[in-house]
Enzyme design. Structure first.
Site, PDB file in Angstrom:
ATOM      1  N   GLY A  71       0.790  -1.215   0.000  1.00 16.16           N
ATOM      2  CA  GLY A  71       0.000   0.000   0.000  1.00 16.16           C
ATOM      3  C   GLY A  71       0.828   1.273   0.000  1.00 16.16           C
ATOM      4  O   GLY A  71       0.463   2.263  -0.636  1.00 16.16           O
ATOM      5  N   THR A  72       1.953   1.273   0.711  1.00 13.61           N
ATOM      6  CA  THR A  72       2.786   2.469   0.777  1.00 13.61           C
ATOM      7  C   THR A  72       3.331   2.835  -0.595  1.00 13.61           C
ATOM      8  O   THR A  72       3.291   4.006  -1.003  1.00 13.61           O
ATOM      9  CB  THR A  72       3.945   2.261   1.772  1.00 13.61           C
ATOM     10  OG1 THR A  72       3.407   2.116   3.090  1.00 13.61           O
ATOM     11  CG2 THR A  72       4.901   3.447   1.754  1.00 13.61           C
ATOM     12  N   ASN A 152      -7.228   3.801   9.652  1.00 13.45           N
ATOM     13  CA  ASN A 152      -6.567   2.608  10.190  1.00 13.45           C
ATOM     14  C   ASN A 152      -6.468   2.597  11.699  1.00 13.45           C
ATOM     15  O   ASN A 152      -6.199   1.552  12.294  1.00 13.45           O
ATOM     16  CB  ASN A 152      -5.165   2.457   9.578  1.00 13.45           C
ATOM     17  CG  ASN A 152      -4.268   3.633   9.874  1.00 13.45           C
ATOM     18  OD1 ASN A 152      -4.605   4.778   9.569  1.00 13.45           O
ATOM     19  ND2 ASN A 152      -3.123   3.383  10.468  1.00 13.45           N
ATOM     20  N   GLN A 180      -7.444  -0.596   4.509  1.00 15.19           N
ATOM     21  CA  GLN A 180      -8.244  -1.209   5.572  1.00 15.19           C
ATOM     22  C   GLN A 180      -9.638  -1.614   5.109  1.00 15.19           C
ATOM     23  O   GLN A 180     -10.387  -2.228   5.869  1.00 15.19           O
ATOM     24  CB  GLN A 180      -8.361  -0.255   6.764  1.00 15.19           C
ATOM     25  CG  GLN A 180      -7.053   0.040   7.471  1.00 15.19           C
ATOM     26  CD  GLN A 180      -6.471  -1.152   8.202  1.00 15.19           C
ATOM     27  OE1 GLN A 180      -7.166  -2.138   8.472  1.00 15.19           O
ATOM     28  NE2 GLN A 180      -5.196  -1.092   8.542  1.00 15.19           N
ATOM     29  N   SER A 200      -3.147  -3.326  -0.059  1.00 19.72           N
ATOM     30  CA  SER A 200      -2.064  -4.142   0.491  1.00 19.72           C
ATOM     31  C   SER A 200      -2.609  -5.501   0.909  1.00 19.72           C
ATOM     32  O   SER A 200      -3.566  -5.586   1.682  1.00 19.72           O
ATOM     33  CB  SER A 200      -1.429  -3.435   1.693  1.00 19.72           C
ATOM     34  OG  SER A 200      -0.219  -4.044   2.064  1.00 19.72           O
ATOM     35  N   HIS A 202      -1.611  -7.972   2.835  1.00 18.61           N
ATOM     36  CA  HIS A 202      -1.508  -8.555   4.183  1.00 18.61           C
ATOM     37  C   HIS A 202      -2.586  -8.071   5.140  1.00 18.61           C
ATOM     38  O   HIS A 202      -2.667  -8.538   6.277  1.00 18.61           O
ATOM     39  CB  HIS A 202      -0.114  -8.325   4.767  1.00 18.61           C
ATOM     40  CG  HIS A 202       0.180  -6.912   5.182  1.00 18.61           C
ATOM     41  ND1 HIS A 202       0.230  -6.525   6.495  1.00 18.61           N
ATOM     42  CD2 HIS A 202       0.468  -5.810   4.460  1.00 18.61           C
ATOM     43  CE1 HIS A 202       0.534  -5.247   6.571  1.00 18.61           C
ATOM     44  NE2 HIS A 202       0.679  -4.784   5.339  1.00 18.61           N
ATOM     45  N   THR A 238      11.185  -7.110 -11.116  1.00 14.00           N
ATOM     46  CA  THR A 238      10.626  -8.426 -11.442  1.00 14.00           C
ATOM     47  C   THR A 238       9.413  -8.699 -10.564  1.00 14.00           C
ATOM     48  O   THR A 238       9.470  -8.547  -9.334  1.00 14.00           O
ATOM     49  CB  THR A 238      11.679  -9.526 -11.236  1.00 14.00           C
ATOM     50  OG1 THR A 238      12.788  -9.261 -12.095  1.00 14.00           O
ATOM     51  CG2 THR A 238      11.108 -10.893 -11.556  1.00 14.00           C
ATOM     52  N   CYS A 328       2.291   0.521  11.741  1.00  8.65           N
ATOM     53  CA  CYS A 328       2.951   0.521  10.433  1.00  8.65           C
ATOM     54  C   CYS A 328       4.186   1.390  10.385  1.00  8.65           C
ATOM     55  O   CYS A 328       4.818   1.507   9.356  1.00  8.65           O
ATOM     56  CB  CYS A 328       1.964   0.963   9.345  1.00  8.65           C
ATOM     57  SG  CYS A 328       0.583  -0.172   9.152  1.00  8.65           S
TER      58      CYS A 328
END
Length: 379
Positions: A71-72, A152, A180, A200, A202, A238, A328
């Site tokens: 996400g960042t 978040n 989120q 993101s 995770h 990659t 985070c």
């Protein structure tokens, strides 16, 4: 010792079926997707199939999905492109955004002399829509609005459709950090035409280190990472094939079970609210986090009527993992910039704890946590 994990807004445990998809991919898809031989073509085909399946979940074209490291990076890719490529000279955001947005905006302001306006928030941390409109209508500069879908730390839900209408009215681009929200809310980008979203894996039981950015068709995108010209020239590096396939599987599982999971998690959150009220006199809830309609069902931000600096540490020793705010940032030891934006100085000094849930969280987990909190706080 029994351990209970209540920090799912920081990251979620990977699902066994996601791990299995990735394990099999490590065996089957070891080729470089940029290679032209059969091993490379096989890996490339797997990545493109995942891209198409992900795009379907949002009712968009696969050409509008670009894979990132999370996400960042997705937020950075949008914000940098807005200023350096699209010609945006003003960014409108809020003081309660994730640092992936706030720190990037601060850098862009310092480096490229763009104008930055911050929308006011009320005493509950809600974005002022009237304030947003006032900012948008006072200038005809090319503008990007960047506001997160779900906060978040406090879980407040942005009135996204209203923001979309305002951005359309004043011809501003709209970027939303949806980290989120994805996997917890159904987002149809045809019905809710956000220009850019950041995701993101995770946060919805996928692997760390992979995510994607959605960029509406017709909006040009240039890389901030240069090198191999991957991702249609928008992001050199990659492709992380196994993580991309794991993300696609996690998203599929989350979307398929969304309504059932929502019901289960809402029960857990409601139970924790009632137990906290029953056992801890003077407990309050930050933002809209105790309101199931105005906040995410996965987050509850609790303010205890004391200043107990060791609470998180003691709970960790007792087997309960929670957060004092965002986890985070490295160390996560600083006070919450989100809570500081709307709490009084007195309330800011009290101990606030973020509990966050997933479909793996049980009522028994809550009972265990309540007992440990009772042992750590003498109220």
């Amino acid at each position: 010792m029994k351990n209970v994990y209540l920090d799912n807004a920081a990251t979620t445990p990977m699902l066994p079926e996601v791990v299995e998809v990735m394990r099999q991919s490590m065996i089957d898809n070891f080729g470089n997707p940029s290679s032209t031989h059969q091993f490379g073509r096989k890996a490339k085909a797997a990545v493109e199939t995942a891209r198409k399946n992900i795009a379907k979940q949002f009712n968009v074209s696969s050409n509008e999905i670009y894979f990132t490291a999370g996400g960042t990076e997705a937020d950075n890719l949008v914000l940098y492109n807005a200023v350096l490529n699209i010609g945006v000279t003003r960014i409108v955001t809020s003081k309660i955004e994730h640092h992936a947005v706030l720190h990037t905006v601060e850098y862009l302001k310092k480096s490229y002399n763009i104008e930055v306006d911050y929308v006011d928030v009320d005493e509950k941390g809600n974005i002022s829509l009237s304030g947003l409109e006032e900012i948008l209508k006072r200038s005809k500069e090319k503008t990007l609005v960047s506001l997160m879908y779900v906060n978040n730390e406090i879980g407040n839900l942005l009135p996204v459709d209203d923001v979309v209408l305002l951005c359309e009215k004043y011809q501003a681009y709209f970027h939303s950090d949806t980290v989120q929200a994805i996997g917890h809310y159904k987002i149809d980008l045809k019905k809710t035409p956000i220009d850019f979203i950041a995701v993101s894996a995770h946060k919805f039981h996928g692997p760390k280190g992979v995510g994607f950015v959605y960029v509406k068709k017709g909006v040009p995108l240039k890389p901030i990472l240069h090198g191999g010209n991957q991702e249609k020239g928008a992001r050199s590096s990659t492709e992380n094939v196994h993580a991309i396939l794991g993300m696609e599987k996690a998203l599929s599982v989350s979307c398929e079970g969304l309504e059932d999971d929502k019901k289960s998690i809402e029960e857990v959150k409601s139970y924790l609210i009632s137990e906290l009220k029953a056992y801890f006199k003077g407990v309050e809830f930050n933002g809209e986090s105790s309101d199931l309609k105005k906040s995410s069902y996965t987050i509850l931000n609790v303010r205890f009527p004391v200043n107990e600096k060791m609470l998180l540490f003691n709970l960790d020793l007792a087997g309960v993992a929670v957060s004092g705010g965002s986890a985070c940032q490295s160390g996560a030891s600083k006070g919450s910039h989100v809570l500081s934006a709307f709490l009084s100085e007195k309330d800011s000094k009290k101990t606030s704890v973020r509990f966050s849930f997933s479909k793996l969280t049980t009522i028994q987990d809550i009972d265990f946590a309540i007992e440990k909190i009772k042992n750590s706080l003498k109220l």
